[in-house]
Design a protein around this motif. Structure first.
Motif, PDB file in Angstrom:
ATOM      1  N   LEU A  42       0.836  -1.198   0.000  1.00 16.69           N
ATOM      2  CA  LEU A  42       0.000   0.000   0.000  1.00 16.69           C
ATOM      3  C   LEU A  42       0.873   1.251   0.000  1.00 16.69           C
ATOM      4  N   ALA A  43       1.916   1.226   0.826  1.00 16.34           N
ATOM      5  CA  ALA A  43       2.801   2.386   0.932  1.00 16.34           C
ATOM      6  C   ALA A  43       3.510   2.685  -0.391  1.00 16.34           C
ATOM      7  N   LYS A  44       3.859   1.646  -1.141  1.00 19.81           N
ATOM      8  CA  LYS A  44       4.592   1.817  -2.398  1.00 19.81           C
ATOM      9  C   LYS A  44       3.673   2.151  -3.574  1.00 19.81           C
ATOM     10  N   CYS A  45       2.375   1.990  -3.374  1.00 20.38           N
ATOM     11  CA  CYS A  45       1.427   2.250  -4.455  1.00 20.38           C
ATOM     12  C   CYS A  45       1.363   3.745  -4.760  1.00 20.38           C
ATOM     13  N   ASP A  46       0.998   4.082  -5.978  1.00 21.67           N
ATOM     14  CA  ASP A  46       0.850   5.473  -6.376  1.00 21.67           C
ATOM     15  C   ASP A  46      -0.261   6.122  -5.546  1.00 21.67           C
ATOM     16  N   GLN A  47       0.088   7.165  -4.810  1.00 22.56           N
ATOM     17  CA  GLN A  47      -0.888   7.815  -3.950  1.00 22.56           C
ATOM     18  C   GLN A  47      -2.097   8.322  -4.733  1.00 22.56           C
ATOM     19  N   ARG A  48      -1.867   8.804  -5.951  1.00 25.09           N
ATOM     20  CA  ARG A  48      -2.969   9.328  -6.755  1.00 25.09           C
ATOM     21  C   ARG A  48      -3.982   8.241  -7.085  1.00 25.09           C
ATOM     22  N   LEU A  49      -3.496   7.021  -7.313  1.00 18.79           N
ATOM     23  CA  LEU A  49      -4.373   5.898  -7.611  1.00 18.79           C
ATOM     24  C   LEU A  49      -5.243   5.554  -6.404  1.00 18.79           C
ATOM     25  N   ILE A  50      -4.626   5.518  -5.228  1.00 16.51           N
ATOM     26  CA  ILE A  50      -5.351   5.186  -3.998  1.00 16.51           C
ATOM     27  C   ILE A  50      -6.376   6.280  -3.674  1.00 16.51           C
TER      28      ILE A  50
END
Length: 276
Positions: A41-49
């Motif tokens: 979750l931390a490595k995921c693109d913040q904009r996507l989340i």
């Protein structure tokens, strides 16, 4: 507390379900996105989340990265208890702690606070709504609670029927009676109760299970007569309306539940007493 250099080593390997703010509906959605650990979750693109989960997504991404931008509030008074809706961030965890001690039914009286806790709650207990409920808020809780305690007006009855019918379910409720005729209290007057029960045939998706009352704010020893009056009213309704399963009587709170139990209360709304 974790220091910055411990976030990746101690927190990231954990299942994403361990992130305290995530509820039972959010976790499966993350799994479908192949996000199974806090690190992923931390490595995921913040904009996507953020696009997928809105403001809640931004917050959970920040928590996964050890970022907490929430304001600090100083609490001047002790929490009043679950029945009176603690609104602290830790509240869902407090509910789970109570569940570990054997409490399985939780009352809420504020819709927004309840929805926030419902999303974060991971336990197996049930929620009931015990506070004053505005008709326009019924749609948000109708499929999340097992009982609505304070049905105090016809507009609320009509909206519960409407929303329950939409979801093809029966909603158990209690009719609130203003037994002491207090202007500051909600509820039907005793003289109106028969009219209410005669109208129930118009609400096939509303399942009335009994009565709810709130005693006046007086010495607990003096509230006993109001509990007795409510008990006698329910007993009379059970005889006059045998077509309904009227087996529930919600009355008594932390300061007067002993008196309520003497007069047949089947549900006591305990809040502050749980935290003494």
């Amino acid at each position: 507390t974790l220091f910055e250099n411990e976030i990746k080593t101690k927190m990231w390997p954990l299942p994403v379900s361990e992130l305290f703010m995530l509820g039972k509906k959010t976790v499966p959605k993350l799994y479908n996105m192949q996000i199974k650990t806090i690190g992923e979750l931390a490595k995921c693109d913040q904009r996507l989340i953020s696009k997928k989960f809105g403001k809640h997504g931004t917050q959970m991404w920040e928590y996964a990265n050890g970022i907490d931008n929430s304001e600090v509030h100083y609490q001047k008074e002790k929490p009043k208890g679950i029945g009176n809706s603690i609104t602290l961030p830790e509240n869902a965890r407090e509910i789970e702690k109570l569940e570990e001690l054997g409490v399985t039914c939780f009352g809420e009286n504020r819709v927004q606070a309840f929805l926030e806790k419902y999303e974060k709650y991971h336990g197996n207990g049930e929620f009931q709504f015990i506070g004053t409920l505005q008709p326009n808020k019924v749609k948000y809780i109708i499929d999340k609670v097992t009982l609505i305690h304070a049905v105090d007006r016809y507009s609320l009855l009509k909206e519960i029927e409407k929303q329950a019918a939409k979801r093809d379910l029966e909603m158990p409720v209690l009719i609130q009676v203003n037994i002491a005729k207090e202007e500051s209290k909600h509820g039907f007057e005793v003289e109106e109760i028969d009219e209410v029960f005669n109208s129930l045939k118009d609400y096939p998706h509303v399942k009335v299970r009994g009565l709810m009352m709130m005693a006046p704010h007086i010495e607990s020893s003096e509230t006993e007569k109001y509990f007795k009056m409510t008990q006698e009213l329910l007993q009379r309704l059970q005889k006059d309306y045998p077509m309904y399963q009227l087996d529930q009587l919600s009355m008594g709170m932390s300061n007067d539940y002993h008196e309520a139990l003497k007069h047949g209360s089947t549900m006591i709304r305990i809040g502050s007493a749980l935290f003494k």
